[in-house]
Design a protein around this motif. Structure first.
Motif, PDB file in Angstrom:
ATOM      1  N   ARG A 266       0.848  -1.183   0.000  1.00 51.83           N
ATOM      2  CA  ARG A 266       0.000   0.000   0.000  1.00 51.83           C
ATOM      3  C   ARG A 266       0.884   1.234   0.000  1.00 51.83           C
ATOM      4  NH1 ARG A 266      -4.386   0.524   4.259  1.00 51.83           N
ATOM      5  NH2 ARG A 266      -2.676   0.220   5.713  1.00 51.83           N
TER       6      ARG A 266
ATOM      7  N   ALA B  72       4.341   0.630   1.985  1.00 50.30           N
ATOM      8  CA  ALA B  72       4.231  -0.341   3.061  1.00 50.30           C
ATOM      9  C   ALA B  72       4.059  -1.720   2.475  1.00 50.30           C
ATOM     10  CB  ALA B  72       3.043  -0.001   3.959  1.00 50.30           C
TER      11      ALA B  72
ATOM     12  N   ARG C 216       9.728  12.087  -0.501  1.00 55.34           N
ATOM     13  CA  ARG C 216       8.912  13.271  -0.280  1.00 55.34           C
ATOM     14  C   ARG C 216       8.455  13.788  -1.638  1.00 55.34           C
ATOM     15  NH1 ARG C 216       7.672  16.505   3.613  1.00 55.34           N
ATOM     16  NH2 ARG C 216       9.108  15.638   5.137  1.00 55.34           N
TER      17      ARG C 216
ATOM     18  N   LEU D 257       1.318   4.805   1.448  1.00 57.38           N
ATOM     19  CA  LEU D 257       0.829   5.654   2.520  1.00 57.38           C
ATOM     20  C   LEU D 257       1.385   7.056   2.307  1.00 57.38           C
ATOM     21  CD1 LEU D 257       1.594   3.364   5.583  1.00 57.38           C
ATOM     22  CD2 LEU D 257      -0.462   3.400   4.230  1.00 57.38           C
TER      23      LEU D 257
ATOM     24  N   GLU E 144       5.280   6.740   1.487  1.00 49.43           N
ATOM     25  CA  GLU E 144       5.923   5.557   2.052  1.00 49.43           C
ATOM     26  C   GLU E 144       5.266   4.341   1.418  1.00 49.43           C
ATOM     27  OE1 GLU E 144       6.120   3.668   6.529  1.00 49.43           O
ATOM     28  OE2 GLU E 144       5.209   5.615   6.213  1.00 49.43           O
TER      29      GLU E 144
ATOM     30  N   ASN F 149       1.599  10.731   3.871  1.00 56.34           N
ATOM     31  CA  ASN F 149       1.503  11.360   5.193  1.00 56.34           C
ATOM     32  C   ASN F 149       1.036  10.355   6.248  1.00 56.34           C
ATOM     33  OD1 ASN F 149       2.413  13.754   4.344  1.00 56.34           O
ATOM     34  ND2 ASN F 149       0.513  14.898   4.639  1.00 56.34           N
ATOM     35  N   GLY F 150       1.651   9.217   6.247  1.00 59.12           N
ATOM     36  CA  GLY F 150       1.355   8.221   7.271  1.00 59.12           C
ATOM     37  C   GLY F 150      -0.065   7.692   7.215  1.00 59.12           C
TER      38      GLY F 150
END
Lengths: 216, 1007
Positions: free
Chosen positions: A51, A84, A94, A53, A82, A55-56
């Motif tokens: 997945r 995952a 970024r 992600l 990110e 911004n978390g």
């Protein structure tokens, strides 16, 4: 996997339409990219397990069969991206979207946010390797066993016990030992002799000392 | 701030107010969010600055325990010596050697501050870090288990096309999943955006989901493997009455506007806007109507008429008066869809099913108002009807032919659920060749699969996806031990009775002994989760997890395997709310150690209907509800009494919203009054930003009275929000009272069990957001310390334990998550050596503070806890990518120095690095992703080294961790064989050598 697939920019119709519906709001953008499976990964579930992600987990992206993804509805700004995946490690990035809708992707550097290391956009990401969650168990090896303190402590005294008497039996070493003994004997005069000699005749102590030598 | 806590004791109702003036001073200090250097006085109140040792550069703390790292990682001197004893003199000697080796260079190192040494030192600690929280590959599933859940069904459908007839569901937790029809296992699962919900699901060639809002994601998923096929998104107006429909490659969105219905159409796969039309619907003006989409037809009803039109061609609405169906409703009826072709009209008392044809709705069947109806897709023309029968705890399933409207008898069956009964609704049904099946969704969030005619084949307890509070409880001792306990436990028993009891218990002991010797009794642990196996084990590792969910259901779970032992229904129970988050206070009133008294747990919530307090007391091992009491007031705050009564019951003290005090259970009131003189309570009103402390000292002999002792009002700021109020774990024990410095003096910890951390967030014109942290003594109301972070905002996660506080926040300026760490010390002398008192303690603690960059956001975090508090503390952190990280507290130690001096090294403090690592072997759930973690519960086990961790959220994950390694337990891979072989070898060797020596001596004698 090796052939680079040209990423088609998602039709801007979707954005313009979105803008059309909501007039007052700022325009929304779509980040897109493609993820390549790690080498040796044959299972067809890696796309599902992966997945994106942003911004978390504030925004999510899901992979298609070919590994491409989009993350939609992003206002302009700066985002961490990110990937995952439970088994493979990917480098976080970024992604910056300017007010005019220009995209810029760079390596994520928390320590020095001002340092810019650009990454190609649209994103193409490859795994940096399998994540090692587990420690390797120590294999049993004969050398480990032999050099383990327990064994060493058993072997060393054994050596001392077995080898030293053998060495004593050797005639040459025996001689050496005797010589050593003689050397040491003269160095330290017996205290009792010295004291005795002070209080008695000169002849007697010498005989005594000879007698003691013979006994030894 | 003007009065010290000592003064406050005398003038008991002083109101402490933090005025804005003071706060501006707080703001004036250096920023907390900017942390590149250590030792900054960000956020210190001026008064505290003088007493703070931060930045003095001479702070020399030394912890004895770090010395022994070489072989017994961080377990304190006591356990270090224990290892030596355990290992016997031989190992002791080796350990001693290792110790001298390890400490050798350290003692000499004051003059060798070379860089190489520094690196070595860091490596040494890093290695220790990886070693502590690691798993071996063969330990998978040995200490841990994971259970995956999806939540309560919102939409469900059978995948009739593929061979497996799998069930596709979309849930209220915004999860899409495919379930296996035979077992109910999850075939695939996609966890969508966190705080959004699925608005529509359509199963065609692909599974189409419409989720989110106001920005809507339209996604299509492959039905067999759950991969994304295509997706697009759009913005829409928020409306509770908006409806979605998929028909012939188009997605329709129907939004009621004032006097009109707006119908927008999109191409399903590309998201291309096919335009929107506004249909005149003057009858919607008052809002007294209801609409439903039946296939591609929109059907609306008012109090008088039906209106319908097709979405595809979009003509004007056709109208049929309700009177033509002999319906004269008193209020607006409720419409609900029944499959693709039919809908039902619900009136008080009955509901009528209509089939939608070209000429308008046609009434075909009448059912009771509570029945759940669902037509099967395709041409089977059967509609299932489910009726709940709470009186007999059963479900009645019957079928109605859509063609004739007559019941089909062969499909009717009664499902008897017994104690597990909960009202259910039909969510999906299918008929293939006279074999029918249906999926039921219960009010208690269960998912059940029914073969029709037939029985329920499987049930999934999806309530476990919404756990709110948990407790890990010791199992009771075995019956045998219980008999011995009760022998001494009972108060009145004559001599004869005592003798009899003694004899019977001894006979029982003999019987059990005989049985074990003869092998008649299986060892308790090997059998299933029967009553017999629920017995406390030697190491206290086998426990019972009690979990209370927001679905009005509580569960008892075996912690070793994760099996559900019991479940109780709490039909009227709803959680309390603090702000937006639901809370259910769960207390263990009496533990399992007090045989013959039954263990007792209590939960507090509110009545679903009245909103007044509801307390439920239950037995936590067998899962029996003992009492469920309506309290008759709204709960403001609740607290457990510190001391038990004669029957080992620790009751609760409840403060209601009128600030009156009640005891629960009511019998414990006497006990509460007895302790009232030293009882204090702390409560908060997060919306108002008010905090207050109450004393019970003014209680009379009959009544508990709460007197407000102090009040603290946060300064009003724009969008002020109290983001966290965190106290300490009341069961926590602190073993070491201080930290030993390099010069062998002791820095005593400021261990205040009444300390509460409050974090609030305000908007600010120049800094965007400001986070304020206050450490408040809950008894005296004194602000012990405060800190400010500029340009920092929530999400905030707080861990408050021993003498330290760690919290995470988002640094807006640097756009990263940071962890702020605080540590409080009394100084080199102790104010009170026996017990801490908030009233007499006037010590201003010395505060060490530091911040660290954390390379991920944090969902939630918690500290480990052990029985005696000897073992070092670790932080268990849930990360958004589904990983659970175990981070030693040592890494966020605020005393980590930027310049490594020999003294600090002696003390065992790691040099400062701004960014914390997330090493993969510190991830305790390895590749078992745990989705959407909401909470982590930690509990001590019987072993000092081991802490039990339960992570709950959408999924459930349990593991046991040993923060200082399992120093009191033989290692998993301990080689029993080698030890035995060596011992045996030694014995044999000694015999042989004895023989040899004897022979040699004999030979010598003969010479």
């Amino acid at each position: 996997m090796k052939s680079l697939v040209v990423l088609v920019l998602l039709s801007l119709a979707a954005f313009s339409q979105a803008e059309g519906v909501v007039d007052n709001e700022e325009s929304l953008y779509v980040v897109e990219g493609r993820i390549y499976s790690a080498e040796g990964e044959n299972s067809n579930s890696w796309q599902r397990e992966t997945r994106i992600l942003v911004n978390g987990g504030e925004y999510l992206g899901f992979l298609k069969q070919d590994g491409s993804f989009i993350v939609s509805n992003l206002p302009s700004g700066s985002y961490t991206l990110e990937i995952a995946n439970p088994n493979y490690y990917y480098e976080p990035l970024r992604v910056e979207i300017s007010n005019k809708g220009k995209f810029r992707a760079r390596k994520l550097n928390h320590l020095q946010p001002s340092v810019v290391t650009l990454v190609a956009y649209p994103l193409k990401m490859k795994s940096l390797g399998k994540i090692r969650y587990f420690q390797q168990r120590e294999q049993w090896r004969i050398t480990d066993f032999l050099f383990s303190p327990m064994v060493l402590m058993m072997v060393l005294p054994l050596l001392l016990i077995m080898v030293l008497p053998k060495m004593m039996n050797d005639p040459e070493t025996k001689k050496e030992m005797e010589q050593l003994n003689n050397m040491t004997k003269y160095e330290l005069p017996d205290m009792s002799e010295v004291v005795a000699s002070l209080f008695s005749d000169r002849d007697e102590p010498k005989q005594k000392s000879k007698a003691s030598k013979k006994r030894q | 701030m003007e009065s010290t806590p000592g003064q406050r004791q005398h003038q008991q109702s002083v109101q402490t107010r933090l005025f804005y003036r003071e706060n501006s001073q707080l703001y004036g200090s250096t920023a907390g969010a900017e942390i590149a250097t250590r030792n900054q006085h960000h956020n210190i109140i001026p008064a505290l600055k003088s007493s703070s040792i931060v930045g003095s550069g001479k702070s020399e703390l030394r912890d004895e325990s770090h010395r022994s790292i070489g072989f017994a990682v961080l377990c304190g001197p006591a356990c270090g010596s224990r290892i030596v004893v355990v290992g016997g003199p031989l190992i002791g000697l080796i350990a001693g050697m290792a110790l001298t080796v390890a400490s050798g260079p350290v003692s000499k190192s004051s003059d060798m501050c070379s860089k190489g040494y520094y690196i070595l030192w860091t490596l040494f600690f890093l290695q220790f870090f990886t070693c502590v929280s690691c798993l071996f590959e063969d330990q998978i599933g040995k200490f841990d288990w994971r259970q995956r859940y999806i939540g309560k069904i919102r939409f469900a459908a059978f995948d009739a096309v593929s061979g497996t007839r799998k069930i596709l569901v979309a849930t209220e937790q915004n999860v899409l999943a495919a379930l296996h029809p035979k077992s109910g296992n999850i075939l695939w699962q996609q966890v969508l955006e966190k705080d959004e919900s699925v608005q529509h699901m359509h199963v065609g060639k692909e599974l189409v989901s419409v989720s989110g809002g106001p920005r809507v994601h339209v996604r299509a998923w492959d039905k067999t493997n759950g991969l994304l096929a295509w997706e697009w998104s759009l913005s829409q107006q928020q409306s509770a009455r908006a409806r979605w429909a998929v028909d012939k490659g188009r997605l329709y969105h129907v939004v009621p506007l004032d006097g009109q219905l707006e119908v927008s159409a999109f191409s399903l796969e590309s998201g291309f806007d096919l335009g929107s039309r506004r249909l005149a619907a003057p009858w919607t003006a008052g809002g007294a109507y209801d609409c439903v989409l039946v296939g591609a037809t929109v059907v609306c009803v008012t109090q008088h008429s039906f209106y319908w039109t097709s979405l595809a061609d979009g003509g004007a609405f056709a109208e049929v008066p309700l009177a033509s169906f002999d319906l004269t409703p008193a209020a607006v009826p409720v419409l609900s869809g029944v499959g693709e072709l039919a809908f039902s009209l619900r009136l008080p008392g009955k509901q009528t099913v209509f089939l939608m044809g070209d000429k308008g709705p046609r009434a075909i069947h009448e059912a009771s108002a509570t029945a759940s109806l669902l037509a099967t897709p395709f041409d089977s023309n059967i509609m299932f009807k489910l009726e709940n029968k709470p009186d007999s705890s059963a479900l009645q399933v019957s079928a109605v032919s859509l063609n004739t409207g007559v019941e089909v008898d062969e499909y009717s069956s009664t499902l008897i659920l017994g104690s597990k009964f909960s009202p259910c609704t039909l969510t999906a049904a299918i008929c293939i060749k006279d074999e029918c099946a249906a999926v039921l969704s219960g009010d208690d969030h269960t998912i059940s699969f029914v073969n029709i005619p037939g029985q329920i084949t499987w049930t999934r307890e999806e309530a476990l996806a919404s756990i709110i509070s948990t407790e890990i409880i010791d199992l009771p001792v075995s019956d045998l031990d219980a008999a011995i306990e009760s022998e001494f436990g009972s108060k009145q028993a004559g001599i004869v009775g005592m003798v009899m009891r003694r004899l019977t218990s001894q006979v029982m002991q003999i019987k059990v002994l005989a049985q074990t010797v003869l092998g008649l009794v299986q060892p308790a642990s090997s059998s299933g989760p029967s009553r017999a196996s629920l017995i406390r084990d030697t190491f206290g590792l086998h426990k019972m997890i009690v979990a209370v969910t927001s679905a009005g259901k509580a569960f008892g779970i075996d912690n070793l395997r994760g099996e559900l032992i019991w479940q109780i229904q709490l039909p009227r129970f709803a959680p309390l709310h603090v702000g937006k988050s639901p809370v259910v206070p769960l207390y263990v009133l009496r533990t399992t150690s007090h045989v013959p008294f039954t263990p007792l747990c209590a939960i507090l919530g509110k009545d679903r209907l009245t909103g007044e307090g509801l307390a439920v007391a239950f037995e936590p091992i067998k899962g029996l509800v003992l009492s469920s009491d309506a309290l008759g007031y709204k709960v403001q705050q609740v607290m457990q009494l510190p001391h038990p009564d004669d029957e080992f019951l620790r009751g609760l003290v409840v403060l209601d919203d009128q600030l009156k005090v009640h005891a629960y259970p009511p019998e414990s009131k006497a006990n509460a009054i007895k302790q009232a003189a030293s009882l204090y309570m702390f409560t908060t009103w997060p919306a108002k930003g008010t905090f207050a402390g109450f004393s019970f000292a003014h209680s009379t002999k009959q009544d508990l009275v709460a007197t407000k002792v102090w009040e603290l009002q946060l300064p009003d700021g724009p969008d002020r929000e109290v983001v966290a109020v965190v106290g300490k774990n009341p069961t926590e024990r602190v073993n070491s009272q201080g930290r030993v410095l390099a010069d062998r003096s002791v820095m005593y910890k400021y261990i205040n069990p009444n300390l509460i951390a409050i974090i609030s967030q305000v908007s600010d014109s120049s800094h965007k957001y400001i986070l304020n942290m206050y450490l408040v003594d809950g008894v005296s109301g004194a602000v012990v310390h405060s800190a400010t972070h500029k340009r920092a905002r929530a999400p905030v996660n707080v861990v408050h334990s021993e003498n330290w506080l760690v919290y995470s926040y988002f640094n807006e300026k640097m756009r990263r998550t940071e962890l702020a760490s605080f540590e409080l010390y009394e100084g080199k002398s102790r104010s009170n050596t026996t017990a801490f008192s908030s009233k007499s303690n006037s010590v201003r603690p010395l505060v060490e503070q530091q911040a660290y960059i954390f390379p991920s956001t944090v969902d939630t975090m918690k500290e480990t806890i052990t029985e005696k508090g000897i073992t070092s503390k670790h932080l268990i952190m849930a990360l958004p990518n589904g990983n659970i990280l175990e981070l030693p507290w040592m890494f966020v130690d605020p005393r980590r120095p930027t310049v490594q001096t020999g003294e600090m090294r002696d003390e065992g403090v790691i040099p400062y690095t701004p960014e914390l690592p997330i090493p993969p072997d510190a991830i305790i759930n390895y590749n078992q992703t745990v989705n959407r973690v909401r909470g982590i519960h930690t509990a001590p086990s019987g072993l000092e080294s081991t802490c039990l961790v339960l992570v709950y959220g959408l999924d459930l994950f349990y593991i046991r961790v040993a923060p200082s390694k399992a120093f009191d337990l033989l290692k998993d891979d301990f080689d029993h064989f080698l030890i035995a072989a060596v011992l045996l070898g030694l014995v044999i060797a000694s015999y042989v050598t004895k023989k040899l020596a004897a022979r040699k001596a004999r030979n010598q004698a003969w010479k």
